[in-house]
Enzyme design. Structure first.
Site, PDB file in Angstrom:
ATOM      1  CG  HIS A  40      -2.063  -0.972   1.051  1.00 53.42           C
ATOM      2  ND1 HIS A  40      -2.629  -1.648   2.086  1.00 53.42           N
ATOM      3  CD2 HIS A  40      -2.726  -1.377  -0.058  1.00 53.42           C
ATOM      4  CE1 HIS A  40      -3.597  -2.429   1.632  1.00 53.42           C
ATOM      5  NE2 HIS A  40      -3.662  -2.283   0.326  1.00 53.42           N
ATOM      6  CG  HIS A 128      -7.395  -5.179   4.564  1.00 56.07           C
ATOM      7  ND1 HIS A 128      -6.522  -6.226   4.348  1.00 56.07           N
ATOM      8  CD2 HIS A 128      -6.621  -4.077   4.716  1.00 56.07           C
ATOM      9  CE1 HIS A 128      -5.283  -5.763   4.374  1.00 56.07           C
ATOM     10  NE2 HIS A 128      -5.323  -4.461   4.599  1.00 56.07           N
ATOM     11  CD  GLU A 130      -4.118 -10.062   7.126  1.00 60.16           C
ATOM     12  OE1 GLU A 130      -3.220  -9.222   6.988  1.00 60.16           O
ATOM     13  OE2 GLU A 130      -4.466 -10.503   8.238  1.00 60.16           O
ATOM     14  CB  CYS A 197       1.848  -9.340  12.160  1.00 61.73           C
ATOM     15  SG  CYS A 197       3.558  -9.319  11.635  1.00 61.73           S
ATOM     16  CB  SER A 225      -1.016   1.604   4.310  1.00 60.15           C
ATOM     17  OG  SER A 225      -0.529   0.876   5.408  1.00 60.15           O
ATOM     18  CB  SER A 226      -5.325  -0.952   7.378  1.00 64.60           C
ATOM     19  OG  SER A 226      -4.803  -1.986   8.106  1.00 64.60           O
ATOM     20  CG  ASN A 227       1.309  -1.319   9.200  1.00 64.84           C
ATOM     21  OD1 ASN A 227       2.330  -0.903   8.674  1.00 64.84           O
ATOM     22  ND2 ASN A 227       1.276  -1.724  10.448  1.00 64.84           N
TER      23      ASN A 227
HETATM   24  S1  SF4 Z   1       2.751  -7.032   8.610  1.00 59.80           S
HETATM   25 FE1  SF4 Z   1       4.170  -7.927   7.142  1.00 59.80          FE
HETATM   26  S2  SF4 Z   1       5.186  -9.626   8.237  1.00 59.80           S
HETATM   27 FE2  SF4 Z   1       3.333  -9.066   9.376  1.00 59.80          FE
HETATM   28  S3  SF4 Z   1       1.729 -10.403   8.571  1.00 59.80           S
HETATM   29 FE3  SF4 Z   1       1.594  -8.529   7.392  1.00 59.80          FE
HETATM   30  S4  SF4 Z   1       2.889  -8.893   5.593  1.00 59.80           S
HETATM   31 FE4  SF4 Z   1       3.423 -10.451   7.121  1.00 59.80          FE
END
Ligand code: SF4
Length: 285
Positions: A40, A128, A130, A197, A225-227
């Site tokens: 993302h 999303h 995933e 994670c 990007s959600s992260n």
């Molecule tokens: S953040 Fe990165 S290492 Fe963690 S599950 Fe998602 S893709 Fe994999």
């Protein structure tokens, strides 16, 4: 003014693996299709596009017979693999091992409780990629919840298996699990799985330390990007002079008034080269 780039920010190993796989395939064939953005981050997607990678969706697979198609780190539901096989697509699977393991656990849990009327609950963002891949392991039967209010309507008198999307915020996941526990009848069966994670969970405390060390914090991330959104919230909670940018051109000179130490950091989807470019621009300003 000192400008520091956070050495611990940047791609997680799942994204590194997917990009390295793409680069290897592009070096051989100069043509590659990826289902969805490989990461993302628009700039990194553009860099790979220039090397020959195109972004497609699953609906395009029937037109890609004999072509190399990459599954990114987010993973895909089983229907994507079946569609690719039907149409002779050459799939390369770069699903992150952590996501793959989550998919397997969800599939196993669902197979175990489906005949008892149980429910697999996924704490994650609806729509999303995933989450779509995870829900696909249950033939679409898992219930996706984004907040405690979404728990209403779930049958609580049958087995429940709760999982989280890998990039969700750990404390909020715990809060959701606690709300669910308070709703349960006395003989209920609930299993809460720890599936966030560790790269993401650890990154939060590391980022909070980095944010506290600087007068101004520049967080570099993709707007999809959600992260990135989750980690930026952590920065804001620690340092009120935190700013989110997608590229160097988003920087505003007035952010740096009286600042002596500026920190540049990013998400697990932010390339190192982009953080360096932002730091260079901060110096220029
Ligand atoms: S953040 Fe990165 S290492 Fe963690 S599950 Fe998602 S893709 Fe994999």
């Amino acid at each position: 003014m000192i400008v520091e780039v956070d050495a611990r920010s940047g791609f997680c190993f799942g994204v590194v693996k997917a990009i390295e796989t793409a680069e290897r395939l592009l070096a051989d064939a100069h043509e590659l299709y990826c289902i969805g953005d490989i990461v993302h981050n628009g700039q990194e997607v553009d860099r790979l596009r220039q090397l020959g990678m195109s972004v497609v969706d699953t609906d395009s697979l029937p037109q890609l017979a004999g072509k190399h198609v990459l599954i990114r780190a987010h993973g895909e539901p089983p229907s994507t693999y079946a569609l690719a096989q039907t149409h002779g697509v050459m799939l390369t699977d770069a699903t992150c091992p952590v996501v793959l393991r989550l998919q397997q656990r969800v599939k196993h849990a669902w197979e175990h409780i489906r005949n008892q009327g149980g429910t697999v609950i996924i704490y994650g963002k609806k729509g999303h990629a995933e989450v779509i891949g995870i829900v696909g392991q249950t033939q679409g039967e898992a219930v996706v919840v984004e907040q405690p209010a979404d728990l209403h309507g779930i049958a609580l008198n049958a087995p429940l298996e709760l999982f989280s999307q890998t990039t969700m915020e750990p404390q909020q996941y715990q809060q959701l699990a606690n709300v669910l526990r308070t709703m349960l009848p006395p003989d209920a069966q609930l299993t809460v799985h720890d599936t966030i994670c560790r790269q993401v969970a650890n990154r939060r405390s590391e980022l909070a330390q980095f944010a506290a060390m600087h007068d101004v914090l520049i967080f570099v991330g993709g707007r999809k990007s959600s992260n990135a959104k989750t980690l930026f919230t952590t920065c804001q909670q620690t340092n009120s002079r935190s700013h989110f940018v997608a590229s160097p051109s988003d920087l505003q000179p007035n952010w740096f008034a009286n600042a002596q130490r500026v920190g540049v950091c990013g998400a697990t989807s932010t390339p190192q080269w982009l953080m360096e470019a932002v730091a260079k621009r901060v110096h220029e300003l």
